[in-house]
Design a protein around this motif. Structure first.
Motif, PDB file in Angstrom:
ATOM      1  N   ILE A 190      25.261   4.554  64.541  1.00  0.00           N
ATOM      2  CA  ILE A 190      23.728   4.680  64.012  1.00  0.00           C
ATOM      3  C   ILE A 190      23.592   3.821  62.832  1.00  0.00           C
ATOM      4  O   ILE A 190      22.564   3.267  62.749  1.00  0.00           O
ATOM      5  CB  ILE A 190      23.245   6.120  63.996  1.00  0.00           C
ATOM      6  N   HIS A 206      20.582   1.482  63.661  1.00  0.00           N
ATOM      7  CA  HIS A 206      19.443   1.947  63.206  1.00  0.00           C
ATOM      8  C   HIS A 206      19.421   1.328  61.690  1.00  0.00           C
ATOM      9  O   HIS A 206      18.652   1.881  60.970  1.00  0.00           O
ATOM     10  CB  HIS A 206      19.235   3.417  63.382  1.00  0.00           C
ATOM     11  N   ASP A 208      15.589   0.755  60.434  1.00  0.00           N
ATOM     12  CA  ASP A 208      14.817   1.953  60.201  1.00  0.00           C
ATOM     13  C   ASP A 208      15.344   3.021  59.007  1.00  0.00           C
ATOM     14  O   ASP A 208      14.537   3.259  58.218  1.00  0.00           O
ATOM     15  CB  ASP A 208      15.338   2.973  61.662  1.00  0.00           C
ATOM     16  N   LEU A 209      16.661   3.113  58.931  1.00  0.00           N
ATOM     17  CA  LEU A 209      17.209   3.557  57.652  1.00  0.00           C
ATOM     18  C   LEU A 209      16.743   2.908  56.434  1.00  0.00           C
ATOM     19  O   LEU A 209      16.296   3.547  55.296  1.00  0.00           O
ATOM     20  CB  LEU A 209      18.777   3.556  57.636  1.00  0.00           C
ATOM     21  N   ALA A 266      13.979   1.274  55.953  1.00  0.00           N
ATOM     22  CA  ALA A 266      12.478   1.828  55.615  1.00  0.00           C
ATOM     23  C   ALA A 266      12.364   2.978  55.184  1.00  0.00           C
ATOM     24  O   ALA A 266      11.555   3.244  54.321  1.00  0.00           O
ATOM     25  CB  ALA A 266      11.590   1.601  57.052  1.00  0.00           C
ATOM     26  N   ARG A 267      13.233   4.044  55.710  1.00  0.00           N
ATOM     27  CA  ARG A 267      13.168   5.500  55.141  1.00  0.00           C
ATOM     28  C   ARG A 267      13.703   5.705  53.885  1.00  0.00           C
ATOM     29  O   ARG A 267      13.059   6.293  53.227  1.00  0.00           O
ATOM     30  CB  ARG A 267      13.753   6.030  56.239  1.00  0.00           C
ATOM     31  N   ARG A 280      18.302  22.687  54.653  1.00  0.00           N
ATOM     32  CA  ARG A 280      16.981  22.190  53.945  1.00  0.00           C
ATOM     33  C   ARG A 280      16.091  23.190  54.209  1.00  0.00           C
ATOM     34  O   ARG A 280      15.297  23.477  53.285  1.00  0.00           O
ATOM     35  CB  ARG A 280      16.717  20.884  54.678  1.00  0.00           C
ATOM     36  N   SER A 336      23.515  13.087  63.282  1.00  0.00           N
ATOM     37  CA  SER A 336      22.036  13.022  63.008  1.00  0.00           C
ATOM     38  C   SER A 336      21.885  14.008  61.813  1.00  0.00           C
ATOM     39  O   SER A 336      21.040  13.500  60.831  1.00  0.00           O
ATOM     40  CB  SER A 336      21.158  13.738  64.030  1.00  0.00           C
ATOM     41  N   LEU A 346      23.162  11.798  58.859  1.00  0.00           N
ATOM     42  CA  LEU A 346      22.389  10.744  58.367  1.00  0.00           C
ATOM     43  C   LEU A 346      20.863  11.322  57.933  1.00  0.00           C
ATOM     44  O   LEU A 346      20.495  10.621  56.921  1.00  0.00           O
ATOM     45  CB  LEU A 346      21.917   9.929  59.655  1.00  0.00           C
ATOM     46  N   GLY A 347      20.613  12.295  58.200  1.00  0.00           N
ATOM     47  CA  GLY A 347      19.429  12.802  57.466  1.00  0.00           C
ATOM     48  C   GLY A 347      19.521  12.924  55.942  1.00  0.00           C
ATOM     49  O   GLY A 347      19.022  12.716  55.120  1.00  0.00           O
ATOM     50  N   VAL A 389      20.053   9.978  54.389  1.00  0.00           N
ATOM     51  CA  VAL A 389      18.318   9.439  53.843  1.00  0.00           C
ATOM     52  C   VAL A 389      17.992   9.944  52.489  1.00  0.00           C
ATOM     53  O   VAL A 389      17.636   9.171  51.427  1.00  0.00           O
ATOM     54  CB  VAL A 389      17.568   9.531  55.005  1.00  0.00           C
ATOM     55  N   ARG A 435      17.686   8.171  48.827  1.00  0.00           N
ATOM     56  CA  ARG A 435      16.167   8.181  48.403  1.00  0.00           C
ATOM     57  C   ARG A 435      16.608   8.769  46.835  1.00  0.00           C
ATOM     58  O   ARG A 435      15.485   8.052  46.045  1.00  0.00           O
ATOM     59  CB  ARG A 435      15.342   8.875  48.935  1.00  0.00           C
ATOM     60  N   THR A 444      17.077  10.446  40.837  1.00  0.00           N
ATOM     61  CA  THR A 444      16.951  11.651  40.665  1.00  0.00           C
ATOM     62  C   THR A 444      18.104  12.404  41.429  1.00  0.00           C
ATOM     63  O   THR A 444      18.889  11.939  42.173  1.00  0.00           O
ATOM     64  CB  THR A 444      15.592  11.985  40.793  1.00  0.00           C
ATOM     65  N   THR A 445      18.107  13.610  41.445  1.00  0.00           N
ATOM     66  CA  THR A 445      19.155  14.439  42.378  1.00  0.00           C
ATOM     67  C   THR A 445      18.195  15.671  43.186  1.00  0.00           C
ATOM     68  O   THR A 445      17.034  16.153  42.631  1.00  0.00           O
ATOM     69  CB  THR A 445      20.136  15.340  41.498  1.00  0.00           C
ATOM     70  N   GLY A 446      18.608  16.048  44.336  1.00  0.00           N
ATOM     71  CA  GLY A 446      18.049  17.051  45.044  1.00  0.00           C
ATOM     72  C   GLY A 446      18.386  18.431  44.178  1.00  0.00           C
ATOM     73  O   GLY A 446      18.805  18.511  43.449  1.00  0.00           O
TER      74      GLY A 446
END
Lengths: 432, 432
Positions: free
Chosen positions: A23, A27, A30-31, A33-34, A141, A311, A314-315, A318, A322, A328-330
């Motif tokens: 993927i 992709h 797409d990746l 762009a996101r 999440r 899937s 990959l989420g 991303v 980002r 930064t961190t989540g």
């Protein structure tokens, strides 16, 4: 858009890893762009370098995973090896060398999640692991972020596809456990050694992770009470049907009524056919969440498999990329409540008990007395002469809610009664 | 932890707003732990200042929403007023004055989401709106983030609780539409003027938002084909049952087979009883997503109500506040694919058509010829003499997949046949 690509090291290239690589290639636009930046597969660590891996540049393949994560130019490490070691050492090394980590490793997170989170925080990097619980179903999440303003009180999950397939087969065809397991094996739903699934180890790891996130506290796999489904019989499934129920292997995480402790457990249980989890068929997974403000939510989907797990990976990729682009961190580990994990004895639920008893007057009175002496209140009793035994009857007792310790004491005392020939089955009743 | 509190302005203090204010107060410590900073309600804009609002400091109440968002010390504006104006102007002003925004406003986002996202980006602030689609059910975040590495091909949603309650009632009791609507109104599930729900406006707004996020393109409410459920009859429900189906009002967003366009529509449809959406009862909502790698996912929960919607708002509040503390922003609008939205005529699906015809030889041949001439292939036909009419029969045709324009042409031609007395109903069949 940033033009320097983010470099990704992939540790493991089996069913999930090869899908992730595929993927990432197909992709890529797409990746990018996101994320707001291109991502590039910079290395793939495998055990068998000679295996042909379609679509992966052979020059990326290495057997030295440690050297790969130490390279210094890696932005994100994706760990899909599984197991405790070398995964733990590799993830720790990745953080030390400035990479963020996406992992699908439920066993490791349930065993040592706190240490991994601490390493991520120390080095200012992210640790994401959506794929570790129920494959593609977004759960980590939503729990960590969507419900961050709410208070979760209970999580009830079908988090193992193999056992759900077996129980669904038993329910729909009347098959026994062994027959259903054979079919699951033949269809590829069960592994040659099905222990991790049928004894509930896989579900227990997921229960530990879910409980930790849901209740903002630390729960390890050793804190999870675990019973597999190997002793569930066709008779249990039939009994469940008579009660308007079906049998599911559930991962159950609860906050105690006083809010001061939590419990986590995995065991077969009867749930009403009207419960949304009852209609989860075949190898699908679903997690039912009860939150104070949100009410009852359910998340449903494929709990395993290469593409669904990829899937989820990959989420996370991303999100982690980002965060790197934004410097930064989540959200990290959220264990601020520090609630203790209570033992199984303190769990309060209902029970369905099936006894083989002597078919003579006074037995029910004796049995009822034992329940009363242990403070377990009886809801219904059904008594039935058995066709196969002379002078034997079966007695099915369904209780009101009682602590598990009280029920255990009751069963121990019942076994000592002369008139009780045997305890055929004990099953908890949930989801009412 | 940062000690200076983040200041929140609440616009609107009705069913949702008052729950938001209540949870912000009662769960202040939890929220602070999750955000890494305390949050403080700094002002509440209302229309009726004289109303008693339990638990809210009267000094925070104002009728001047514009002055509140312009104050300059507000970090986050929560907009739960609804409607286009003044909500749009207030949100734009909030961004201009440096605040991030959490909104539950589906109508505004479906009408003018792009402009709001642009304003957020221009001022480097967040726009979050989980509560705008299906209340407490985490959907926006899973689509924007969890599935960010996947490709969504279809979204099928029950996104309006009122209409699902009505259809469920018709299905379980055999009631007609008016009777079921009356019951929904009596129980508080339908408003005195139910137009927005029963004509599908509410669902169409949510379909526009979902399609935009799922396909990374811009879809406005005007792009959504919309049919309400006022013409669904008890006979339609009975027909659906005979086919092993039930009727649901669905929001359907699809990527075309060639990937070059998308469609979004809201209409009643038959779905098989085996589909996970079929068991969504009463006023619950659920959204079923088909993604390339993840496969089939479903998200289920309460789609409306004060507390559930407040849960979604607070989840967003935590995320937005965490971003402010980290001096970053979350993912903004992702509309990079710029796919056009095709008209309803290009949608390809199956149809269930019920005709009143003359009960004489040759009618079926005539009808079948009309279908063939329009390129619509018939799957099954059921012919039945009607008990109530002399010389009349009913003909139920189920087609294979065909473009909606072809079906419309077929129906127009059927109406012109002398032997066709009327087209009793046309319903699409989905989810197979």
């Amino acid at each position: 858009m940033r033009t320097r690509p983010l470099k990704v090291a992939l540790l493991g290239c089996g069913v999930v890893g090869s899908e992730v690589a595929r993927i990432m290639t197909t992709h890529a636009d797409d990746l990018a762009a996101r994320i707001g930046a291109p991502v590039e597969l910079a290395g793939v660590a495998v055990r068998r370098p000679s295996k042909v891996r379609e679509g992966i540049d052979p020059s990326l393949i290495t057997t030295d995973a440690t050297a790969l994560v130490k390279r210094g130019d890696i932005d994100v490490v994706i760990e899909v090896i599984g197991g405790i070691e070398p995964a733990r050492a590799l993830i720790t090394t990745a953080f030390e060398h400035g990479a963020s980590v996406v992992s699908a490793n439920k066993a490791l997170l349930a065993e040592d999640g706190a240490a991994l989170h601490a390493a991520a925080e120390q080095h200012g990097r992210d640790l994401y692991y959506e794929a570790a619980v129920a494959g593609a179903i977004p759960l980590v999440r939503p729990l960590r972020e969507s419900l961050a303003g709410d208070k979760v009180n209970r999580v009830l999950g079908i988090v193992n596809g193999t056992t759900n397939f077996i129980l669904d087969k038993m329910d729909t065809s009347g098959a026994g456990y062994s027959e259903a397991l054979d079919e699951a094996t033949a269809l590829g739903y069960a592994e040659a050694d099905p222990t991790a699934d049928v004894e509930g180890f896989d579900a227990a790891a997921k229960a530990a992770i879910l409980a930790g996130i849901a209740f903002h506290t630390r729960v390890r796999i050793g804190d999870v009470h675990r019973e597999g489904l190997t002793e569930v019989t066709a008779a249990d499934i039939a009994s469940a049907k008579r009660m308007g129920c079906t049998v599911k292997l559930l991962a159950i995480c609860e906050r105690a009524a006083d809010g001061k402790s939590v419990t986590a457990r995995v065991h077969p249980a009867m749930i009403p056919l009207t419960h949304p989890l009852a209609s989860v068929r075949e190898a699908y997974n679903a997690v039912f969440i009860e939150a104070e403000a949100a009410g009852q939510l359910m998340f449903y989907g494929p709990g395993a498999g290469g593409a669904p797990t990829a899937s989820a990976v990959l989420g996370d990729l991303v999100a982690v990329c980002r965060n790197l682009v934004a410097e930064t961190t989540g959200p990290g580990e959220s264990a601020y409540t520090q609630l203790p994990v209570s033992s199984m004895g303190e769990v309060v639920t209902r029970y369905h008990i099936s006894l083989d008893v002597a078919d003579k007057p006074g037995v029910l009175a004796q049995v009822a007395t034992v329940f009363a002496e242990h403070g377990v209140s009886i809801d219904t009793v059904r008594q039935q002469s058995r066709q196969d035994g002379v002078g034997e009857a079966s007695l099915v007792v369904v209780t009101h809610r009682a602590p598990d310790a009280a029920l255990s004491g009751t069963v121990e005392a019942l076994r000592k009664l002369d008139t009780v020939r045997g305890v055929a089955s004990i099953m908890r009743v949930e989801g009412e």
